[in-house]
Design an enzyme around this catalytic site. Structure first.
Site, PDB file in Angstrom:
ATOM      1  N   TYR A 133       0.856  -1.187   0.000  1.00 16.95           N
ATOM      2  CA  TYR A 133       0.000   0.000   0.000  1.00 16.95           C
ATOM      3  C   TYR A 133       0.890   1.233   0.000  1.00 16.95           C
ATOM      4  O   TYR A 133       1.624   1.478   0.954  1.00 16.95           O
ATOM      5  CB  TYR A 133      -0.921  -0.042   1.223  1.00 16.95           C
ATOM      6  CG  TYR A 133      -1.652   1.244   1.513  1.00 16.95           C
ATOM      7  CD1 TYR A 133      -2.135   2.058   0.487  1.00 16.95           C
ATOM      8  CD2 TYR A 133      -1.876   1.644   2.826  1.00 16.95           C
ATOM      9  CE1 TYR A 133      -2.803   3.234   0.766  1.00 16.95           C
ATOM     10  CE2 TYR A 133      -2.556   2.818   3.115  1.00 16.95           C
ATOM     11  CZ  TYR A 133      -3.009   3.612   2.081  1.00 16.95           C
ATOM     12  OH  TYR A 133      -3.671   4.780   2.358  1.00 16.95           O
ATOM     13  N   VAL A 134       0.832   1.999  -1.085  1.00 16.78           N
ATOM     14  CA  VAL A 134       1.734   3.138  -1.260  1.00 16.78           C
ATOM     15  C   VAL A 134       0.935   4.384  -1.635  1.00 16.78           C
ATOM     16  O   VAL A 134       0.175   4.382  -2.590  1.00 16.78           O
ATOM     17  CB  VAL A 134       2.795   2.848  -2.339  1.00 16.78           C
ATOM     18  CG1 VAL A 134       3.901   1.964  -1.793  1.00 16.78           C
ATOM     19  CG2 VAL A 134       2.181   2.195  -3.579  1.00 16.78           C
ATOM     20  N   GLY A 178       4.315  13.290  -7.945  1.00 20.40           N
ATOM     21  CA  GLY A 178       4.695  11.968  -8.437  1.00 20.40           C
ATOM     22  C   GLY A 178       4.461  11.786  -9.919  1.00 20.40           C
ATOM     23  O   GLY A 178       5.239  11.117 -10.617  1.00 20.40           O
ATOM     24  N   GLU A 182       7.474  10.836 -12.609  1.00 19.45           N
ATOM     25  CA  GLU A 182       7.370   9.714 -13.546  1.00 19.45           C
ATOM     26  C   GLU A 182       7.588  10.180 -14.983  1.00 19.45           C
ATOM     27  O   GLU A 182       8.275   9.517 -15.774  1.00 19.45           O
ATOM     28  CB  GLU A 182       6.011   9.039 -13.414  1.00 19.45           C
ATOM     29  CG  GLU A 182       5.839   7.846 -14.348  1.00 19.45           C
ATOM     30  CD  GLU A 182       4.501   7.150 -14.211  1.00 19.45           C
ATOM     31  OE1 GLU A 182       4.373   6.020 -14.715  1.00 19.45           O
ATOM     32  OE2 GLU A 182       3.578   7.730 -13.599  1.00 19.45           O
ATOM     33  N   ASP A 290      -7.327   7.324  -3.142  1.00 17.82           N
ATOM     34  CA  ASP A 290      -8.387   7.506  -2.142  1.00 17.82           C
ATOM     35  C   ASP A 290      -9.730   7.734  -2.830  1.00 17.82           C
ATOM     36  O   ASP A 290      -9.831   8.543  -3.762  1.00 17.82           O
ATOM     37  CB  ASP A 290      -8.067   8.709  -1.252  1.00 17.82           C
ATOM     38  CG  ASP A 290      -6.805   8.510  -0.436  1.00 17.82           C
ATOM     39  OD1 ASP A 290      -6.287   7.372  -0.416  1.00 17.82           O
ATOM     40  OD2 ASP A 290      -6.332   9.487   0.175  1.00 17.82           O
ATOM     41  N   ALA A 354      13.995 -14.089  -0.709  1.00 17.84           N
ATOM     42  CA  ALA A 354      13.762 -12.881  -1.492  1.00 17.84           C
ATOM     43  C   ALA A 354      14.977 -12.544  -2.342  1.00 17.84           C
ATOM     44  O   ALA A 354      14.850 -12.023  -3.443  1.00 17.84           O
ATOM     45  CB  ALA A 354      13.451 -11.719  -0.555  1.00 17.84           C
ATOM     46  N   ILE A 358      18.639 -21.271  -2.947  1.00 19.94           N
ATOM     47  CA  ILE A 358      19.451 -22.124  -2.083  1.00 19.94           C
ATOM     48  C   ILE A 358      19.391 -23.557  -2.598  1.00 19.94           C
ATOM     49  O   ILE A 358      18.308 -24.140  -2.714  1.00 19.94           O
ATOM     50  CB  ILE A 358      18.951 -22.102  -0.621  1.00 19.94           C
ATOM     51  CG1 ILE A 358      18.681 -20.664  -0.151  1.00 19.94           C
ATOM     52  CG2 ILE A 358      19.932 -22.816   0.294  1.00 19.94           C
ATOM     53  CD1 ILE A 358      19.888 -19.793  -0.084  1.00 19.94           C
ATOM     54  N   ASP A 463      18.339  -7.824   9.375  1.00 22.47           N
ATOM     55  CA  ASP A 463      17.317  -8.682   8.756  1.00 22.47           C
ATOM     56  C   ASP A 463      16.967  -9.831   9.698  1.00 22.47           C
ATOM     57  O   ASP A 463      16.878 -10.992   9.291  1.00 22.47           O
ATOM     58  CB  ASP A 463      17.814  -9.215   7.414  1.00 22.47           C
ATOM     59  CG  ASP A 463      16.705  -9.892   6.609  1.00 22.47           C
ATOM     60  OD1 ASP A 463      15.518  -9.611   6.891  1.00 22.47           O
ATOM     61  OD2 ASP A 463      17.021 -10.694   5.709  1.00 22.47           O
TER      62      ASP A 463
END
Length: 545
Positions: A133-134, A178, A182, A290, A354, A358, A463
């Site tokens: 959510y940005v 923004g 862009e 929104d 991520a 492995i 981490d």
């Protein structure tokens, strides 16, 4: 109210600078949805001016909405309770209360952030997504676990939309900035090195913003600075989403919020999801930013599942966290069927995180694993090469360093810098995540002691999750790709916060027992009191607005 019939809810959205009114039915049909944005004349959004805009605009939008759906057909009134700017929230709540009283219909205040998630699920095929959510005021990675939407990751300072808007204002671009960042970024052709700050599943953007402003002031081409700012910040967002994906094992990713309109961010997340073999969803643009329909929809979901509010309960909550909401509209039975999938690990690997693939093998005569930091298609080559090489070298260095502190770690057999591979000894045991899920918590105090030893030696892991400890006869620490040397109390506090949130996100039912044991062990570190006190201060600064 007869809840057996199709209900109609009107929703009022006004948490910041956007005024939205939406009307939706309980079967998900959007009857009306319109948003008007307040554009400040010069600088950023002034809370009082935004509130005045809401007061004027709600009246206009309400009149227009009621020409589409007559007022007598409205069954429920919903509004954004928070988080948001205090003055904006108060105007929104007052508008909703006034309508509720005038038509004698129930009122529901809802969480703005969760509204984004639920309208996204309604408008896509997502069932149980990990959600990025940005927006201008929010940057969160959310996942539903244990009757709540948990904040898995977030910004530690400013939101991504705020970052882009502040940079745009610095460069004299119009609001919202923004869109213009862009536009300029599309014509950028030179990558400028900027700070890249990821801490577990959290990010920090303030240093990146300051550096980008300085590059612009130093006469770098604005197209190149915008390009580099986008590539850096969106790579960070995509990375923490990928980290949260590996941690939660979800099989879906959804992007919501105003910044979800950015095509480069959508492209990055889409590539990441393809590489991780999970599904990716973005709702239509109308429902990303929104809007009132999302508020109305969550109001319906909560009301139909028993939520009721008295007018005395409708006081806005400016710091209304997503994980403060008890989710009453999702049945646990929904997650016990074949429709809910988990991320699939390729058969030739024993793990896929991520960052790395492995695989198990034999090195000379010893059991080994090879950790390969694979190329990330979502990152541009210059940035990807830099990150993968730096983290490969860093991990090998720290695995050796912690042994000097008396901490168990795998032995390094080989480092292949060109291919970003480390071959190390195979540890027979289970990751802490699995042990906790089994109910075995005996080792948890040891985790705290180990972290205390690291911090005493000036090492910050950055981490700490329950996937980065292997428990056998001894407890081993792994995955130091984000590690660093630091004696700063705040860095150590953030180290613990990263671990705390990772435990809360998937071990929520055992959180108190696990966390208390870890802290008991951490108290062996002589500076534990200062670190724990700093934790409280950092957690207060966390962005939920």
């Amino acid at each position: 109210m007869d809840t057996s019939k199709d209900l109609i809810c009107i929703g009022f959205e006004g948490t910041a600078e956007k005024t939205g009114v939406g009307i939706i039915t309980s079967n998900g049909e959007v009857l009306f949805n319109k948003t008007i944005i307040y554009t400040p004349p010069v600088q950023g959004i002034h809370p009082r001016e935004a509130a005045d805009h809401h007061a004027e605009t709600f009246v206009k939008l309400l009149k227009e909405a009621l020409t589409v759906v007559p007022i007598e057909k409205i069954d429920l009134v919903s509004f954004s309770l928070g988080p948001g700017l205090g003055p904006s929230l108060r105007v929104t709540a007052t508008t909703a209360r006034a309508l509720s009283l005038s038509i004698n219909k129930p009122i529901i205040g809802v969480n703005h952030c969760i509204s984004h998630v639920e309208i996204g699920k309604l408008k896509t095929d997502a069932l149980d997504p990990l959600t990025l959510y940005v927006s201008g005021g929010n940057t969160q990675v959310l996942a539903y676990t244990g009757k709540k939407y948990r904040v898995i990751g977030e910004t530690l300072d400013i939101a991504i939309g705020n970052c882009l808007d502040q940079f745009a204002r610095h460069c004299n671009m119009p609001h919202p900035g923004g869109v213009y960042v862009e536009k300029y970024a599309k014509n950028g052709n030179k990558f400028i090195k900027l700070p890249y700050t990821v801490k577990g599943m959290d990010i920090s953007l303030s240093g990146l913003l300051t550096a980008a402003m300085k590059k612009y002031d130093s006469k770098e081409r604005i197209e190149d600075v915008c390009y580099s700012l986008q590539e850096n910040s969106f790579s960070m967002l995509t990375e923490i989403t990928e980290r949260a994906l590996a941690h939660t094992n979800k099989a879906e990713v959804m992007l919501v919020g105003g910044v979800a309109a950015n095509n480069r961010l959508k492209e990055m997340l889409d590539i990441m999801c393809i590489e991780q073999n999970v599904d990716f969803y973005v709702p239509e643009r109308e429902f990303c930013g929104d809007n009132g329909a999302m508020i109305a929809w969550l109001g319906i979901l909560q009301y139909l599942n028993g939520k009721r509010m008295d007018l005395n309960d409708t006081k806005p909550i400016s710091n209304y966290r997503s994980d403060m909401v008890e989710v009453n509209w999702i049945s646990e039975n929904e997650f016990n069927n074949e429709n809910i999938k988990s991320r699939i690990i390729p058969e030739h690997l024993i793990g896929k995180g991520a960052e790395a693939d492995i695989s198990k093998g034999i090195y000379l005569e010893f059991e080994s694993i090879t950790k390969e930091r694979v190329k990330k298609g979502y990152r541009i080559l210059e940035l990807d090469e830099l990150i993968r090489l730096r983290r490969t070298v860093k991990e090998a260095r720290f695995l050796a360093s912690i042994k000097e502190l008396g901490i168990y770690a795998p032995s390094i057999f080989d480092i292949d810098k060109e291919n970003k591979k480390i071959t190390m000894s195979y540890i027979h045991g289970k990751i802490a995540k699995e042990k906790i899920e089994e109910g075995n918590l005996n080792f948890c105090e040891d985790l705290g002691k180990i972290i205390g030893k690291m911090h005493s030696g000036g090492i910050v892991h950055n981490d700490l999750t329950t996937s980065n400890f292997i428990v056998s006869d001894n407890t081993f620490v792994i995955d130091f790709g984000l590690g660093k040397y630091s004696d700063l109390v705040e860095d150590k506090a953030i180290d613990l916060i990263v671990l705390k949130k990772s435990i809360m996100s998937i071990h929520y039912d055992k959180f108190d027992s696990v966390w208390n044991k870890i802290i008991e062990g951490y108290k062996t570190y002589e500076m534990f009191e200062s670190v724990l006190e700093c934790m409280k201060e950092v957690e207060k600064r966390a962005r939920y607005l």
